[in-house]
Scaffold this active site. Structure first.
Site, PDB file in Angstrom:
ATOM      1  CG  HIS A   1      -6.113  -6.104   1.167  1.00 48.51           C
ATOM      2  ND1 HIS A   1      -6.991  -5.508   2.042  1.00 48.51           N
ATOM      3  CD2 HIS A   1      -4.872  -5.915   1.672  1.00 48.51           C
ATOM      4  CE1 HIS A   1      -6.303  -4.990   3.063  1.00 48.51           C
ATOM      5  NE2 HIS A   1      -5.022  -5.214   2.858  1.00 48.51           N
TER       6      HIS A   1
ATOM      7  CG  HIS B   1      -1.731  -1.216   1.395  1.00 42.79           C
ATOM      8  ND1 HIS B   1      -2.649  -1.613   0.456  1.00 42.79           N
ATOM      9  CD2 HIS B   1      -1.756  -2.164   2.377  1.00 42.79           C
ATOM     10  CE1 HIS B   1      -3.223  -2.743   0.857  1.00 42.79           C
ATOM     11  NE2 HIS B   1      -2.692  -3.104   2.011  1.00 42.79           N
TER      12      HIS B   1
END
Lengths: 334, 334
Positions: free
Chosen positions: A220, A57
């Site tokens: 995700h 991320h």
């Protein structure tokens, strides 16, 4: 799978070597425990801010370590929670006597591991720890890795604003209260044009047809609200902004801080174009933009797509937003 | 084609609307002429810095407008040179009486149009203009859009360093000399894992098999030195760094400023991993890293890949590099 990597098993460790090499005076990296620290910490008397989560991320969380933001970030494997040992070590290391705030995105593994670490840090080292969980994603109520809403873009804004509050000497309780307020008054919604590929998996996390997009996607690649036909940017902006405005109950005349976030694979020119659409919708609804941030801040590897986060703005949050910050991912005033 | 856009013909114009909305106090955008200006310019007595080029390389150039860097940037259509009218208007607008420096990447259209604009600005408005062309790409001698080497990553470093020199009041001649020195002592080499797609074309600029990469690619997807089998990051780093070191004739004990640049579609975690490999090679060669920059700074839309730029460092360039800068794409100290 086409990636700038060596062995898929080494991606996180080697990227941390790169971060340490790229920011020698600013970051200190514990490569055994995969923890990124401020090079100049801990600060005596300042509340320590620790976050962390699965890698993939970036710049979240390691790229937000530095004066005015986090004191430490624990890096998990790709899309996988760090373990309590990492969090415990980070907590002990950043404690400057004023206690430590854990900033935890609402994913089952992260919440469980940070909880365990907080208990152990209190019991073993006598560190006072308060945890704040972010759960700002309005897309779905429960999800693949969560009970309750997922934590996404608000985490970035929270780390900046509470980081500034800690820097000016506020107490652990005040920092925690502020963090909870920010989470309660901020909401997000994301979308994907393409999937990402986790290196160890070697294939896309999900399939999306050439003429489809996923609205409400998780960071995700978790499923969102719906899969629908690819649409123009103006329509996508509506699909992201309206549920956020509705969920927050924003009224005409209110002000917000806006994060137009790229998922990692969309070029900046498209993010600015999307921001134009978002600002137009807000303008039409009579909602003022106090501050804005456009770019890749909480990503899903090379996923193409974006998310919109709106945070109710007041004088205190805007002032703390404007305070100096010096991290690899966010920097001004220093 | 999956993109966050409306009509492909409107991408540049709508992205500029987004830039203006996102940076209201810092940038002023002439939407008719597609020029991005510093909101606070022109500065009397300061050399004006104007650059520009085809869009699709963001944050270059519009994202580098602001105190300490450019005074104006002219945005062309996607991968297409701006026209002389834009450059003339920008030149006239930023002239604070000390003359204007044009920073031009070496592509046939850009060079021709900036030349014409410089002549017209001198003849019509009496503005003293000096042009500096960047041609730092060691991959190929001539190319699809160039006579001579292409201008790539050095342009970013040059805009920062000469921007700082202009800010401290150096003359047009001094700024131009410094710019030429930077171009002569900096070199780059790039590679691509995937192509990008220009919105108006609707299909990838080039084809690359799933097991192939392009070494020496240009920022418009122009062919490079060779197409070869996908390799680990360590090997890719060798293929980029060695020709640059050789071309610059760098010796043990010398220092460089390093730009590890993403092409737009590669996630930050991969760029940091690549930077680790690059810094390891430099370390092994006894070359010191004075400063580094890792991220997406001169891109090719959503192309996956990266480039390496090395610039010989001396005290003056490092000091100017460290000077305050306040642009959307690069910011510190302000």
């Amino acid at each position: 799978m086409k990636k700038l990597i060596n062995d898929p098993a080494d991606v996180v460790a080697e990227a941390l070597l790169g971060m340490a090499a790229a920011h020698p005076g600013r970051l200190r990296v514990d490569h055994d425990l995969k923890i990124v620290y401020r090079a100049d910490g801990p600060s005596q008397g300042k509340v320590g801010l620790v976050s962390g989560g699965g890698s993939g991320h970036e710049p979240l969380h390691g790229g937000f370590v530095g004066p005015g933001m986090l004191d430490a970030a624990c890096a998990g494997e790709m899309f996988t929670s760090p373990v309590p040992d990492q969090m415990m070590a980070a907590t002990g290391a950043v404690d400057g006597g004023a206690g430590v705030l854990h900033i935890v995105k609402n994913y089952t593994g992260d919440v469980m591991n940070f909880e365990m670490a907080a208990e152990l840090a209190a019991a073993d080292a006598g560190v006072e720890v308060v945890s704040v969980v972010t759960d700002d994603d309005v897309a779905v109520q429960d999800s693949l890795f969560t009970a309750g809403r997922r934590g996404v873009g608000v985490t970035v804004l929270l780390e900046k604003i509470v980081g500034a509050a800690a820097e000016e000497g506020r107490s652990l309780q005040d920092c925690a209260d502020l963090a909870r307020k920010i989470n309660q008054t901020g909401r997000s919604m994301g979308m994907a044009l393409t999937s990402c590929t986790v290196p160890a998996a070697g294939k896309p996390t999900f399939d999306l047809a050439d003429d489809e997009m996923e609205i409400g996607v998780g960071i995700h690649g978790e499923p969102g609200r719906e899969r629908r036909a690819l649409a123009p940017a103006a329509e996508i902006a509506q699909l992201l902004v309206e549920p956020v405005v509705a969920d927050l109950g924003l009224d005409r005349g209110e002000d917000v801080i806006v994060l137009l976030n790229g998922m990692g694979g969309s070029p900046l020119i498209e993010l600015y174009l999307m921001y134009h659409e978002v600002s137009r919708i807000l303008d039409g609804a009579g909602i003022g933009v106090a501050r804005s941030l456009v770019g890749n801040y909480i990503t899903s590897l090379e996923m193409a797509g974006c998310s919109v986060t709106l945070l109710r703005a007041d004088d205190d949050t805007v002032r703390l937003w404007d305070a100096p910050v010096n991290t690899p991912g966010l920097r001004w005033g220093i």
